[in-house]
Design a protein around this motif. Structure first.
Motif, PDB file in Angstrom:
ATOM      1  N   TYR B  33      10.909   5.819 -12.864  1.00 47.83           N
ATOM      2  CA  TYR B  33      11.947   5.176 -13.903  1.00 47.83           C
ATOM      3  C   TYR B  33      12.282   5.978 -15.043  1.00 47.83           C
ATOM      4  O   TYR B  33      11.344   6.880 -15.456  1.00 47.83           O
ATOM      5  CB  TYR B  33      10.989   3.904 -14.567  1.00 47.83           C
ATOM      6  CG  TYR B  33      10.875   2.923 -13.328  1.00 47.83           C
ATOM      7  CD1 TYR B  33       9.475   2.874 -12.742  1.00 47.83           C
ATOM      8  CD2 TYR B  33      11.582   1.804 -13.168  1.00 47.83           C
ATOM      9  CE1 TYR B  33       9.012   2.065 -11.808  1.00 47.83           C
ATOM     10  CE2 TYR B  33      11.170   0.804 -12.044  1.00 47.83           C
ATOM     11  CZ  TYR B  33       9.755   1.061 -11.454  1.00 47.83           C
ATOM     12  OH  TYR B  33       9.461   0.049 -10.684  1.00 47.83           O
ATOM     13  N   GLY B 100       4.239  -2.063  -8.937  1.00 44.34           N
ATOM     14  CA  GLY B 100       4.987  -2.040 -10.079  1.00 44.34           C
ATOM     15  C   GLY B 100       4.767  -3.223 -11.148  1.00 44.34           C
ATOM     16  O   GLY B 100       4.493  -2.817 -12.463  1.00 44.34           O
ATOM     17  N   TYR B 101       4.314  -4.214 -10.714  1.00 37.92           N
ATOM     18  CA  TYR B 101       3.945  -5.446 -11.584  1.00 37.92           C
ATOM     19  C   TYR B 101       2.647  -4.930 -12.523  1.00 37.92           C
ATOM     20  O   TYR B 101       2.232  -5.660 -13.155  1.00 37.92           O
ATOM     21  CB  TYR B 101       3.890  -6.570 -10.897  1.00 37.92           C
ATOM     22  CG  TYR B 101       3.134  -6.690 -10.035  1.00 37.92           C
ATOM     23  CD1 TYR B 101       3.855  -6.651  -8.312  1.00 37.92           C
ATOM     24  CD2 TYR B 101       1.828  -7.389  -9.739  1.00 37.92           C
ATOM     25  CE1 TYR B 101       2.911  -6.851  -7.494  1.00 37.92           C
ATOM     26  CE2 TYR B 101       1.116  -7.294  -8.554  1.00 37.92           C
ATOM     27  CZ  TYR B 101       1.583  -7.037  -7.437  1.00 37.92           C
ATOM     28  OH  TYR B 101       0.911  -7.262  -6.302  1.00 37.92           O
ATOM     29  N   TYR B 102       1.950  -4.059 -11.791  1.00 39.16           N
ATOM     30  CA  TYR B 102       0.478  -3.883 -12.326  1.00 39.16           C
ATOM     31  C   TYR B 102       0.618  -2.869 -13.424  1.00 39.16           C
ATOM     32  O   TYR B 102      -0.086  -2.534 -14.200  1.00 39.16           O
ATOM     33  CB  TYR B 102      -0.554  -3.041 -11.345  1.00 39.16           C
ATOM     34  CG  TYR B 102      -0.951  -4.020 -10.564  1.00 39.16           C
ATOM     35  CD1 TYR B 102      -0.726  -3.946  -9.306  1.00 39.16           C
ATOM     36  CD2 TYR B 102      -2.041  -4.660 -10.859  1.00 39.16           C
ATOM     37  CE1 TYR B 102      -1.190  -5.060  -8.193  1.00 39.16           C
ATOM     38  CE2 TYR B 102      -2.760  -5.474 -10.083  1.00 39.16           C
ATOM     39  CZ  TYR B 102      -2.267  -5.859  -8.749  1.00 39.16           C
ATOM     40  OH  TYR B 102      -2.789  -6.512  -7.814  1.00 39.16           O
ATOM     41  N   GLY B 103       2.002  -2.653 -13.920  1.00 46.18           N
ATOM     42  CA  GLY B 103       2.490  -1.573 -14.937  1.00 46.18           C
ATOM     43  C   GLY B 103       2.359  -0.133 -14.614  1.00 46.18           C
ATOM     44  O   GLY B 103       1.988   0.095 -13.608  1.00 46.18           O
ATOM     45  N   TYR B 104       3.271   0.581 -15.318  1.00 48.99           N
ATOM     46  CA  TYR B 104       3.639   1.807 -14.835  1.00 48.99           C
ATOM     47  C   TYR B 104       2.860   2.834 -15.556  1.00 48.99           C
ATOM     48  O   TYR B 104       2.194   2.542 -16.703  1.00 48.99           O
ATOM     49  CB  TYR B 104       5.150   1.857 -15.098  1.00 48.99           C
ATOM     50  CG  TYR B 104       5.911   0.934 -14.730  1.00 48.99           C
ATOM     51  CD1 TYR B 104       6.972   0.435 -15.649  1.00 48.99           C
ATOM     52  CD2 TYR B 104       5.967   0.398 -13.468  1.00 48.99           C
ATOM     53  CE1 TYR B 104       7.820  -0.647 -15.299  1.00 48.99           C
ATOM     54  CE2 TYR B 104       6.834  -0.657 -13.078  1.00 48.99           C
ATOM     55  CZ  TYR B 104       7.603  -1.097 -13.932  1.00 48.99           C
ATOM     56  OH  TYR B 104       8.464  -2.237 -13.555  1.00 48.99           O
TER      57      TYR B 104
END
Lengths: 112, 115
Positions: B33, B100-104
């Motif tokens: 991203y 991705g929902y664990y944080g980038y």
């Protein structure tokens, strides 16, 4: 549309005092919430996250946050801050397309 | 493991010039991203790659910005020609597909100043 509001742009506090950094969100989908911290001259570091389950989330460096669905809030707290906590803190919500939507950030300044 | 690496860390260019920012994600992270923070404003999403494919580029401000991801590894973000309003900090982040929902994991950012 999803959005995040951080109510305080700057928060000055004395060392060893408690602190709360406020965050409100708007989301019409499943809510995944994050707090990131940026120390001077460094990148963004994940402090903690809420995905599901317990509404009280504990993170690194003694920080915790509470997810409150009825108030659409995810405030960050620490019972006793240190000089080293001086940094900028960002609240974020996961957008429907998978990207993160950030608030404007809160600068925490811890004074001796 | 090595983190997300961005370079240069700082870049000062004149209006009208071209600048290329580079991001090396964590090995094995297919999601990449780009985000940008203009001074005093929110960190805003620019675009998302899955491997070498652009998954979402809805945040790209205009056609002066071109992002590529060669072979699904590192990514470049080119600004051509640069304008004063392009000044800000450009962050890159990566994550594993499906996580991705664990944080980038974010890089340290590139501070771009256009004068």
């Amino acid at each position: 549309a999803q959005s995040v509001t951080q109510l305080d742009s700057q928060v000055p506090v004395f060392e060893e005092a408690p602190v709360e950094l406020r965050c409100n969100y708007s989301s019409s989908v499943s809510v995944y919430l994050f707090w990131y911290v940026q120390y001077p001259n460094q990148g963004l570091q994940l402090l903690l996250k809420y995905l599901s389950g317990s509404t009280l989330v504990k993170g690194i460096n003694g920080f915790e946050a509470e997810f409150n669905k009825s108030q659409t809030s995810f405030h960050l707290r620490k019972p006793s801050v240190h000089i080293s906590d001086t940094a900028e803190y960002f609240c974020a919500v996961k957008g429907s397309q998978g990207n993160l939507i950030f608030g404007k950030g809160t600068k925490l300044s811890v004074k001796p | 493991e090595a983190g997300v690496t961005q370079f240069p860390s700082h870049s000062v260019i004149e209006k009208g010039q071209t600048v290329t920012l580079r991001c090396d994600p964590i090995s094995g992270h297919d999601n990449l991203y780009w985000y940008r923070r203009v001074m005093g404003k929110e960190i805003k999403f620019l675009l998302h790659f899955v491997k070498e494919s652009k998954q979402d580029e809805s945040g790209m401000p205009n056609n002066r910005f071109l992002a590529e991801r060669t072979g699904g590894t590192y990514s470049t973000l080119k600004v051509q020609p640069a304008e004063l309003e392009d000044s800000g900090v450009y962050f890159c982040a990566s994550s594993q597909v499906g996580r991705g929902y664990y944080g980038y994991t974010f890089g340290s950012g590139t501070r771009l100043t256009v004068v």
